[in-house]
Write a protein that holds these residues in place. Sequence first.
Motif, PDB file in Angstrom:
ATOM      1  N   TRP A  55      32.535  28.617 -23.653  1.00 46.46           N
ATOM      2  CA  TRP A  55      31.293  28.705 -24.435  1.00 46.46           C
ATOM      3  C   TRP A  55      31.266  27.683 -25.562  1.00 46.46           C
ATOM      4  N   ALA A  56      32.426  27.299 -26.073  1.00 45.00           N
ATOM      5  CA  ALA A  56      32.466  26.247 -27.091  1.00 45.00           C
ATOM      6  C   ALA A  56      31.992  24.920 -26.498  1.00 45.00           C
ATOM      7  N   ASP A  57      32.396  24.639 -25.269  1.00 45.04           N
ATOM      8  CA  ASP A  57      31.947  23.420 -24.597  1.00 45.04           C
ATOM      9  C   ASP A  57      30.432  23.456 -24.351  1.00 45.04           C
ATOM     10  N   VAL A  58      29.930  24.611 -23.912  1.00 46.83           N
ATOM     11  CA  VAL A  58      28.485  24.740 -23.685  1.00 46.83           C
ATOM     12  C   VAL A  58      27.729  24.534 -24.997  1.00 46.83           C
ATOM     13  N   ALA A  59      28.219  25.139 -26.080  1.00 42.16           N
ATOM     14  CA  ALA A  59      27.553  24.991 -27.386  1.00 42.16           C
ATOM     15  C   ALA A  59      27.563  23.534 -27.844  1.00 42.16           C
ATOM     16  N   ARG A  60      28.693  22.884 -27.687  1.00 43.11           N
ATOM     17  CA  ARG A  60      28.824  21.496 -28.134  1.00 43.11           C
ATOM     18  C   ARG A  60      27.954  20.554 -27.299  1.00 43.11           C
ATOM     19  N   ASP A  61      28.015  20.703 -25.979  1.00 43.55           N
ATOM     20  CA  ASP A  61      27.338  19.769 -25.075  1.00 43.55           C
ATOM     21  C   ASP A  61      25.907  20.183 -24.723  1.00 43.55           C
ATOM     22  N   GLN A  62      25.545  21.439 -25.067  1.00 45.61           N
ATOM     23  CA  GLN A  62      24.242  21.985 -24.658  1.00 45.61           C
ATOM     24  C   GLN A  62      24.073  21.823 -23.148  1.00 45.61           C
ATOM     25  N   SER A  63      25.123  22.185 -22.407  1.00 43.90           N
ATOM     26  CA  SER A  63      25.183  21.950 -20.969  1.00 43.90           C
ATOM     27  C   SER A  63      24.709  23.131 -20.129  1.00 43.90           C
ATOM     28  N   GLY A  64      24.316  24.223 -20.771  1.00 45.39           N
ATOM     29  CA  GLY A  64      23.849  25.386 -20.026  1.00 45.39           C
ATOM     30  C   GLY A  64      22.337  25.417 -19.948  1.00 45.39           C
ATOM     31  N   THR A  65      21.843  26.519 -19.446  1.00 41.52           N
ATOM     32  CA  THR A  65      20.404  26.762 -19.476  1.00 41.52           C
ATOM     33  C   THR A  65      20.028  27.058 -20.933  1.00 41.52           C
ATOM     34  N   PRO A  66      18.765  27.051 -21.272  1.00 40.99           N
ATOM     35  CA  PRO A  66      18.394  27.336 -22.668  1.00 40.99           C
ATOM     36  C   PRO A  66      18.946  28.673 -23.188  1.00 40.99           C
ATOM     37  N   ASP A  67      18.917  29.721 -22.357  1.00 35.31           N
ATOM     38  CA  ASP A  67      19.442  31.022 -22.800  1.00 35.31           C
ATOM     39  C   ASP A  67      20.969  30.980 -22.955  1.00 35.31           C
ATOM     40  N   GLU A  68      21.658  30.263 -22.081  1.00 39.84           N
ATOM     41  CA  GLU A  68      23.113  30.118 -22.208  1.00 39.84           C
ATOM     42  C   GLU A  68      23.464  29.301 -23.452  1.00 39.84           C
ATOM     43  N   ASN A  69      22.700  28.264 -23.733  1.00 36.92           N
ATOM     44  CA  ASN A  69      22.943  27.452 -24.933  1.00 36.92           C
ATOM     45  C   ASN A  69      22.760  28.277 -26.202  1.00 36.92           C
ATOM     46  N   ARG A  70      21.740  29.127 -26.238  1.00 34.54           N
ATOM     47  CA  ARG A  70      21.526  30.004 -27.407  1.00 34.54           C
ATOM     48  C   ARG A  70      22.700  30.960 -27.573  1.00 34.54           C
ATOM     49  N   PHE A  71      23.131  31.562 -26.462  1.00 32.26           N
ATOM     50  CA  PHE A  71      24.264  32.482 -26.525  1.00 32.26           C
ATOM     51  C   PHE A  71      25.515  31.751 -27.005  1.00 32.26           C
ATOM     52  N   ALA A  72      25.774  30.595 -26.445  1.00 38.56           N
ATOM     53  CA  ALA A  72      26.969  29.818 -26.798  1.00 38.56           C
ATOM     54  C   ALA A  72      26.961  29.455 -28.280  1.00 38.56           C
ATOM     55  N   ALA A  73      25.830  29.007 -28.789  1.00 36.34           N
ATOM     56  CA  ALA A  73      25.742  28.625 -30.200  1.00 36.34           C
ATOM     57  C   ALA A  73      25.968  29.826 -31.108  1.00 36.34           C
ATOM     58  N   THR A  74      25.398  30.954 -30.750  1.00 40.81           N
ATOM     59  CA  THR A  74      25.553  32.165 -31.559  1.00 40.81           C
ATOM     60  C   THR A  74      26.993  32.656 -31.525  1.00 40.81           C
ATOM     61  N   LEU A  75      27.569  32.726 -30.333  1.00 42.82           N
ATOM     62  CA  LEU A  75      28.933  33.236 -30.172  1.00 42.82           C
ATOM     63  C   LEU A  75      29.953  32.360 -30.887  1.00 42.82           C
ATOM     64  N   THR A  76      29.874  31.068 -30.700  1.00 45.14           N
ATOM     65  CA  THR A  76      30.908  30.186 -31.230  1.00 45.14           C
ATOM     66  C   THR A  76      30.824  30.004 -32.741  1.00 45.14           C
ATOM     67  N   ALA A  77      29.717  30.399 -33.344  1.00 45.06           N
ATOM     68  CA  ALA A  77      29.584  30.315 -34.805  1.00 45.06           C
ATOM     69  C   ALA A  77      30.307  31.455 -35.518  1.00 45.06           C
ATOM     70  N   ILE A  78      30.709  32.474 -34.774  1.00 46.94           N
ATOM     71  CA  ILE A  78      31.306  33.687 -35.355  1.00 46.94           C
ATOM     72  C   ILE A  78      32.818  33.521 -35.485  1.00 46.94           C
ATOM     73  N   ASP A  79      33.370  33.962 -36.627  1.00 47.06           N
ATOM     74  CA  ASP A  79      34.828  33.983 -36.803  1.00 47.06           C
ATOM     75  C   ASP A  79      35.450  34.927 -35.788  1.00 47.06           C
ATOM     76  N   ARG A  80      36.708  34.663 -35.430  1.00 45.08           N
ATOM     77  CA  ARG A  80      37.354  35.484 -34.407  1.00 45.08           C
ATOM     78  C   ARG A  80      38.823  35.745 -34.727  1.00 45.08           C
ATOM     79  N   ILE A  81      39.248  36.907 -34.276  1.00 44.39           N
ATOM     80  CA  ILE A  81      40.644  37.322 -34.321  1.00 44.39           C
ATOM     81  C   ILE A  81      41.099  37.395 -32.870  1.00 44.39           C
ATOM     82  N   VAL A  82      42.278  36.852 -32.588  1.00 44.19           N
ATOM     83  CA  VAL A  82      42.838  36.915 -31.244  1.00 44.19           C
ATOM     84  C   VAL A  82      44.181  37.628 -31.336  1.00 44.19           C
ATOM     85  N   VAL A  83      44.335  38.664 -30.537  1.00 38.24           N
ATOM     86  CA  VAL A  83      45.591  39.398 -30.502  1.00 38.24           C
ATOM     87  C   VAL A  83      46.453  38.804 -29.409  1.00 38.24           C
ATOM     88  N   SER A  84      47.593  38.252 -29.807  1.00 39.16           N
ATOM     89  CA  SER A  84      48.513  37.637 -28.844  1.00 39.16           C
ATOM     90  C   SER A  84      49.878  37.466 -29.475  1.00 39.16           C
TER      91      SER A  84
END
Length: 183
Positions: A55-84
């Motif tokens: 999704w970071a690649d989709v957000a950066r490149d705007q390579s998805g459909t318009p709805d996928e690009n909106r989702f990617a931009a929204t998702l990747t703007a959010i801070d994240r915690i990864v458990v590993s």
Amino acid sequence: MRTVTFGMNISIDGYCDHTLFHPDPTLHDYFTDMMRDVDLLFFGRVMYELMFPYWADVARDQSGTPDENRFAATLTAIDRIVVSRSLTLKDDKAQIVRNNPAEALRQLKQLPGKKISVDTVSMLPELASAGLIDEFYLVVHPVIIGRGRRLFADGSLKDNLDLKLVSTRAFSSGCVAHHYHKR
């Protein structure tokens, strides 16, 4: 106290293999709207590696459909915690939790902010049993899979999760979104 949500696409028979679903634009928009109330994502390693860098690649490149690009931009703007225990990150918006995810989530829940979205099937039984998930957003797709990973494995919960249905939404694709609060 912050609200913790869990959202997942599932089949009619309770499997959650994302490769077997085909979301339409309205479903992407549904999840994009959900993410607007979220300011922290809480991922397990596997789900994180599925979602990012895709999704970071989709957000950066705007390579998805318009709805996928909106989702990617929204998702990747959010801070994240990864458990590993083993993952090394090169993600400026992510931090790693190495152990005790339930306690880490409990502490994050106490901090000021918007909602926290939990996106991990592997830790879901532990986090739900600890009473840390306040809302469930389950989108049931009109498909029976019969194999793969279930949302909850047999015996993975000590007690039933008693939920209250808050709303449903049917999509033209045949998917039905169910929104539940814990009682």
